[in-house]
Design a protein around this motif. Structure first.
Motif, mmCIF file in Angstrom:
data_model
loop_
_atom_site.group_PDB
_atom_site.id
_atom_site.type_symbol
_atom_site.label_atom_id
_atom_site.label_comp_id
_atom_site.label_asym_id
_atom_site.label_seq_id
_atom_site.Cartn_x
_atom_site.Cartn_y
_atom_site.Cartn_z
ATOM 1 N N GLN A 30 39.250 37.647 36.721
ATOM 2 C CA GLN A 30 40.570 37.103 37.069
ATOM 3 C C GLN A 30 41.287 37.998 38.069
ATOM 4 O OE1 GLN A 30 42.467 36.659 33.247
ATOM 5 N NE2 GLN A 30 41.194 34.905 32.670
ATOM 6 N N ALA A 31 41.213 39.303 37.854
ATOM 7 C CA ALA A 31 41.897 40.243 38.754
ATOM 8 C C ALA A 31 41.326 40.155 40.160
ATOM 9 C CB ALA A 31 41.774 41.669 38.220
ATOM 10 N N ILE A 32 40.002 40.055 40.263
ATOM 11 C CA ILE A 32 39.372 39.966 41.582
ATOM 12 C C ILE A 32 39.672 38.620 42.228
ATOM 13 C CG2 ILE A 32 37.140 39.887 42.777
ATOM 14 C CD1 ILE A 32 36.146 41.971 40.727
ATOM 15 N N SER A 33 39.732 37.566 41.419
ATOM 16 C CA SER A 33 40.070 36.239 41.946
ATOM 17 C C SER A 33 41.480 36.229 42.522
ATOM 18 C CB SER A 33 39.945 35.190 40.837
ATOM 19 O OG SER A 33 40.269 33.908 41.327
ATOM 20 N N HIS A 110 44.255 54.725 41.624
ATOM 21 C CA HIS A 110 44.948 53.623 40.962
ATOM 22 C C HIS A 110 46.465 53.841 40.984
ATOM 23 C CE1 HIS A 110 45.978 50.400 38.314
ATOM 24 N NE2 HIS A 110 46.375 51.213 37.349
ATOM 25 N N SER A 111 46.907 55.008 40.565
ATOM 26 C CA SER A 111 48.341 55.288 40.521
ATOM 27 C C SER A 111 48.907 55.544 41.909
ATOM 28 C CB SER A 111 48.626 56.501 39.634
ATOM 29 O OG SER A 111 48.140 57.689 40.247
ATOM 30 N N GLY A 151 46.985 47.331 48.691
ATOM 31 C CA GLY A 151 47.364 47.338 47.278
ATOM 32 C C GLY A 151 46.766 46.160 46.538
ATOM 33 N N TYR A 152 46.343 46.392 45.302
ATOM 34 C CA TYR A 152 45.782 45.299 44.510
ATOM 35 C C TYR A 152 46.697 44.915 43.346
ATOM 36 C CZ TYR A 152 43.960 49.439 42.071
ATOM 37 O OH TYR A 152 43.836 50.657 41.441
ATOM 38 N N SER A 168 40.873 48.103 37.134
ATOM 39 C CA SER A 168 41.329 48.769 38.364
ATOM 40 C C SER A 168 40.154 49.203 39.230
ATOM 41 C CB SER A 168 42.213 49.967 38.028
ATOM 42 O OG SER A 168 41.521 50.915 37.239
ATOM 43 N N THR A 169 39.123 49.780 38.610
ATOM 44 C CA THR A 169 37.972 50.216 39.400
ATOM 45 C C THR A 169 37.151 49.031 39.899
ATOM 46 O OG1 THR A 169 36.865 50.647 37.276
ATOM 47 C CG2 THR A 169 37.724 52.553 38.473
#
Length: 216
Positions: A30-33, A110-111, A151-152, A168-169
């Motif tokens: 879902q995050a990548i989509s 990530h941060s 940014g993701y 995140s990775t």
């Protein structure tokens, strides 16, 4: 008189939580989509910077992000872009000599506030290298000071504790693959060039065999 030792009851092995496994895959997918719908001008800028780089493309990151950085660097190198990995701590202890004017540095965090990477920013800038940040937010120290920030967004880690880098990775890796594929196309990178970089791989052997047959 000897006392008999009671035999400890055997503990049953915990069952694998398949629902957790499925949830992990769903969260990452879902995050990548969602990320695919956010690709825009900053990504295009990063692709142009990598394509136009006349030096090296240097990947850096620490911890799990560092492992992802190594993979992205390897993918770039195998598809026509001169690339190396630079450990941020080693950079602060002499390896900054690897960074030269005209290089492009892609920093993963990530941060965006990872101390070791933040300490590198001024040194990278002073060496006249272009800095690209891949991070969750452009409002972080790394994002604000980078020449280009990708940014993701804020993501929910799939780890049951919500702590271990997982989603995140995956986003970092997907962005790195997308960048390498985009630049590869910009270079008109051919199967024959791929084969020359992969002489021991199955595809490389097949392509080199075909090429050898054509020239014999």
């Amino acid at each position: 008189m000897r006392r008999r030792l009671r035999k400890r009851p055997e503990m049953s092995e915990p069952a694998a939580d398949l629902e957790l496994a499925k949830r992990t895959l769903r969260l990452e997918a879902q995050a990548i989509s969602v990320l695919a719908g956010q690709i825009g001008e900053s990504f295009a800028e990063a692709a142009r910077a990598v394509f136009q780089c006349r030096g090296k493309v240097i990947l850096t990151g620490i911890g799990k992000a560092g492992i992802i950085a190594r993979k992205i660097s390897a993918t770039l190198a195998s598809t026509g872009t001169q690339s190396i990995f630079l450990h941020p701590v080693e950079a602060l202890h002499g390896d900054l000599g690897r960074v030269q004017a005209g290089d492009v540095v892609v920093a993963l965090s990530h941060s965006g506030d990872t101390e070791e990477l933040v300490r590198l920013i001024d040194h990278i800038k002073s060496r006249r290298a272009t800095l690209i940040a891949v991070t969750s937010t452009g409002e972080s120290a790394l994002g604000r000071h980078a020449d280009i920030a990708i940014g993701y967004g804020r993501v929910e880690e799939a780890c049951p504790l919500g702590l271990a880098p997982t989603v995140s990775t995956s986003c970092m890796l997907a962005l790195g693959d997308a960048l390498a594929a985009t630049v590869m196309t910009m270079r008109s990178f051919t199967p024959e060039e791929f084969a020359s970089f992969h002489p021991a791989g199955a595809l490389g052997r097949r392509l080199l065999k075909v090429e050898g047959g054509m020239t014999s």
